[in-house]
Design a protein around this motif. Structure first.
Motif, PDB file in Angstrom:
ATOM      1  N   VAL A   6     100.382  35.944 108.164  1.00 59.38           N
ATOM      2  CA  VAL A   6     101.444  34.951 108.049  1.00 59.38           C
ATOM      3  C   VAL A   6     101.592  34.528 106.595  1.00 59.38           C
ATOM      4  O   VAL A   6     100.599  34.365 105.879  1.00 59.38           O
ATOM      5  N   THR A   7     102.853  34.352 106.160  1.00 62.18           N
ATOM      6  CA  THR A   7     103.158  33.772 104.856  1.00 62.18           C
ATOM      7  C   THR A   7     103.935  32.486 105.120  1.00 62.18           C
ATOM      8  O   THR A   7     104.357  32.248 106.258  1.00 62.18           O
ATOM      9  N   GLU A   9     106.899  31.992 104.521  1.00 62.49           N
ATOM     10  CA  GLU A   9     108.253  32.363 104.915  1.00 62.49           C
ATOM     11  C   GLU A   9     108.345  32.954 106.320  1.00 62.49           C
ATOM     12  O   GLU A   9     109.349  32.797 106.993  1.00 62.49           O
ATOM     13  N   ARG A  10     107.297  33.713 106.738  1.00 59.74           N
ATOM     14  CA  ARG A  10     107.420  34.436 108.009  1.00 59.74           C
ATOM     15  C   ARG A  10     106.089  34.979 108.501  1.00 59.74           C
ATOM     16  O   ARG A  10     105.103  35.014 107.766  1.00 59.74           O
ATOM     17  N   GLN A  11     106.118  35.431 109.742  1.00 55.69           N
ATOM     18  CA  GLN A  11     104.975  36.125 110.310  1.00 55.69           C
ATOM     19  C   GLN A  11     105.215  37.622 110.111  1.00 55.69           C
ATOM     20  O   GLN A  11     106.216  38.165 110.588  1.00 55.69           O
ATOM     21  N   LEU A  12     104.332  38.273 109.370  1.00 57.02           N
ATOM     22  CA  LEU A  12     104.490  39.694 109.079  1.00 57.02           C
ATOM     23  C   LEU A  12     103.941  40.584 110.172  1.00 57.02           C
ATOM     24  O   LEU A  12     104.453  41.668 110.404  1.00 57.02           O
TER      25      LEU A  12
END
Length: 127
Positions: A6-7, A9-12
């Motif tokens: 997770v970042t 900005e989003r869940q990768l």
């Protein structure tokens, strides 16, 4: 084991994996199921995920990893698939780190210098 990357900005990634190699601050660590509970900081580097579908590599710039016997959660400052990582992105990260060194408190200068060194090491690995 289950892995989440997770970042802000989003869940990768949220998947079942067989192993993840994490660029920890104290060195790379391989994590598999039933790993001892651990929390570690990440240094800039390559995070490698191995699953039944093959291997994926992500470039991470720092963050934390929480590891338990059931899996791991990687909370990355920034993360991108290695195939999507460009020399321009790396150049921007190095420039940002060098600018931080100029204004860093004297007690933080060694840590910022180490971050620059980590980015230079990463540059050699992704080129």
């Amino acid at each position: 084991m289950h892995l989440d990357i997770v970042t802000p900005e989003r869940q990768l990634l949220s998947a079942e994996v067989s192993m993840v190699q994490i660029p920890g601050m104290e060195g790379d660590m391989a994590v598999m199921g039933n790993h001892a509970p651990t929390v570690t900081t990440l240094r800039p580097g390559i995070l490698t995920v191995t699953s039944g579908e093959g291997t994926q590599e992500y470039v991470v710039t720092g963050g934390f990893a929480e590891i338990s016997p059931e899996g791991a959660s990687v909370l990355a400052e920034q993360a991108v698939l290695r195939s999507e990582f460009s020399p321009e992105m790396l150049s921007g990260l190095v420039t940002e780190a060098r600018e931080s060194l100029e204004i860093a408190d004297p007690s933080a200068k060694a840590a910022v210098a180490q971050r620059i060194n980590d980015f230079e090491t990463l540059s050699a690995r992704v080129s």
